[in-house]
Design an enzyme around this catalytic site. Structure first.
Site, PDB file in Angstrom:
ATOM      1  N   ASP A   3       0.834  -1.199   0.000  1.00 54.31           N
ATOM      2  CA  ASP A   3       0.000   0.000   0.000  1.00 54.31           C
ATOM      3  C   ASP A   3       0.872   1.253   0.000  1.00 54.31           C
ATOM      4  OD1 ASP A   3      -2.265  -1.556   0.116  1.00 54.31           O
ATOM      5  OD2 ASP A   3      -2.596  -1.278   2.259  1.00 54.31           O
ATOM      6  N   LYS A  17      -6.590  -7.096   1.057  1.00 53.81           N
ATOM      7  CA  LYS A  17      -7.680  -7.571   1.904  1.00 53.81           C
ATOM      8  C   LYS A  17      -7.372  -8.952   2.478  1.00 53.81           C
ATOM      9  CE  LYS A  17     -11.895  -6.416   1.101  1.00 53.81           C
ATOM     10  NZ  LYS A  17     -11.964  -5.314   2.067  1.00 53.81           N
ATOM     11  N   GLY A  18      -6.724  -9.797   1.681  1.00 54.41           N
ATOM     12  CA  GLY A  18      -6.386 -11.121   2.188  1.00 54.41           C
ATOM     13  C   GLY A  18      -5.405 -11.058   3.339  1.00 54.41           C
ATOM     14  N   GLU A  73      -9.972 -10.360  -4.716  1.00 53.23           N
ATOM     15  CA  GLU A  73      -8.752  -9.720  -5.205  1.00 53.23           C
ATOM     16  C   GLU A  73      -7.757 -10.729  -5.778  1.00 53.23           C
ATOM     17  OE1 GLU A  73      -8.639  -5.658  -2.500  1.00 53.23           O
ATOM     18  OE2 GLU A  73      -7.283  -7.281  -1.959  1.00 53.23           O
ATOM     19  N   GLY A 114     -20.493   1.352   8.667  1.00 51.97           N
ATOM     20  CA  GLY A 114     -19.632   2.445   9.107  1.00 51.97           C
ATOM     21  C   GLY A 114     -20.035   2.959  10.482  1.00 51.97           C
ATOM     22  N   ASP A 129     -11.815  -4.981   6.929  1.00 49.05           N
ATOM     23  CA  ASP A 129     -11.054  -6.225   7.045  1.00 49.05           C
ATOM     24  C   ASP A 129     -10.889  -6.624   8.511  1.00 49.05           C
ATOM     25  OD1 ASP A 129     -10.752  -6.314   4.287  1.00 49.05           O
ATOM     26  OD2 ASP A 129      -8.871  -5.188   4.347  1.00 49.05           O
ATOM     27  N   GLY A 150      -2.462   3.289   8.540  1.00 46.84           N
ATOM     28  CA  GLY A 150      -2.055   2.063   7.880  1.00 46.84           C
ATOM     29  C   GLY A 150      -3.148   1.024   7.871  1.00 46.84           C
TER      30      GLY A 150
END
Length: 302
Positions: free
Chosen positions: A12, A39-40, A137, A220, A250, A285
């Site tokens: 990222d 995501k994994g 993904e 959210g 995640d 992060g």
């Protein structure tokens, strides 16, 4: 129970910006930082930090070897990750605003190089009583789901990013974890009316799936919902000041599944997940923001 997360591993690149850039515009970023993500990877770390025995399968290029170190430091077994010589590791370009909101550009890289041969080297080590956690993904998801179900595994699917090719996989999902946008896209793809209210959205999606499937909808700041077998459970969000929301979903997914797969009630698993996600958004992060089980239990009150 053993959990196999067959998913993405990303690098990222996070740019701090005053606001999201628009078409045709040049905007100066205040800073650039590099984090581990995908995501994994995020969900594997969340599952492990939540207390489960986790194995990760996927692929990286040579530039992504540090991601494996990050997984191992969190207690994740990386023996099923393949290192490819001729492909770059997947990566994201993330814009993050002062309010903690983000938008993400994703390049699949090695994540889109998963083959059926790779799957066949991994899945024979798993069977009934084990769980497979998936996102959208990596390549070869239909093959993964079909072969995991044939082996009697529990399948948890986070359909993100959403696309029509995921629709045939829905009947195979024991847990479907997603946000409002993804839920609306799924219902639209199924040709169903799309309600505006979160409760109706969760119930409509659950009604379109097998009765045994659990639909977990994250909202959210409005909390989360779980619809299963005609029952709807609500969980309020834990109020915090958000710094970075990148790994909130995640983190929620990993901690919810850790609770549910360990035999906790849905209510307890949702509270566990909400608390973990609230801690995560107070830190910068993706993977580095995910809390430990001890932190979550302390905030939750034991």
């Amino acid at each position: 129970m053993r959990v196999l997360c067959f998913g993405s591993l990303n690098i990222d690149y996070v740019y701090e910006v005053p606001r999201f850039i628009t078409g045709g515009e040049t905007l100066a970023a205040a800073s650039l930082r590099r984090f581990s993500g995908g995501k994994g990877l995020n969900q594997s770390i969340a599952l492990a930090r939540a207390g489960l025995e986790v194995r990760h399968a996927g692929a990286v290029g040579r530039d992504g070897l540090f991601l494996l170190e990050e997984l191992r430091a969190a207690g994740v077994d990386t023996g099923y990750v393949e290192v490819l010589e001729d492909v770059q590791t997947g990566h994201t370009v993330i814009q993050r605003t002062p309010s903690g909101e983000n938008c993400i550009l994703l390049y699949g890289g090695a994540n889109r190089s998963i083959t059926r041969e790779h799957i066949d080297r991994v899945l024979p080590d798993f069977g009934p009583g084990d769980a497979l956690v998936l996102q959208n993904e990596i390549s070869e998801l239909p093959c993964l789901v079909e072969r995991a179900k044939a082996r009697g595994m529990t399948v948890a699917l986070n359909p993100s990013p959403m696309e029509d090719g995921l629709l045939p996989l829905l009947p195979c999902a024991d847990y479907l974890l997603l946000n409002e946008i993804e839920a609306a896209q799924l219902l639209g793809g199924l040709g169903k009316p799309v309600p505006e209210a979160g409760e109706a959205l969760a119930e409509a999606l659950a009604a379109a799936l097998p009765a045994s499937a659990a639909v977990v909808l994250t909202l959210g700041a409005q909390g989360s919902l779980c619809a299963r077998g005609g029952r709807l459970i609500k969980q309020a969000a834990v109020p915090v000041r958000a710094v970075d929301t990148t790994a909130a979903g995640d983190t929620y997914t990993g901690f919810f599944l850790a609770g549910a797969l360990s035999g906790q009630s849905v209510e307890r698993a949702m509270a566990y997940a909400s608390t973990a996600a609230a801690i995560a958004v107070t830190r910068p992060g993706a993977a580095p923001s995910i809390p430990s089980r001890e932190e979550v239990l302390a905030k939750l009150g034991g």
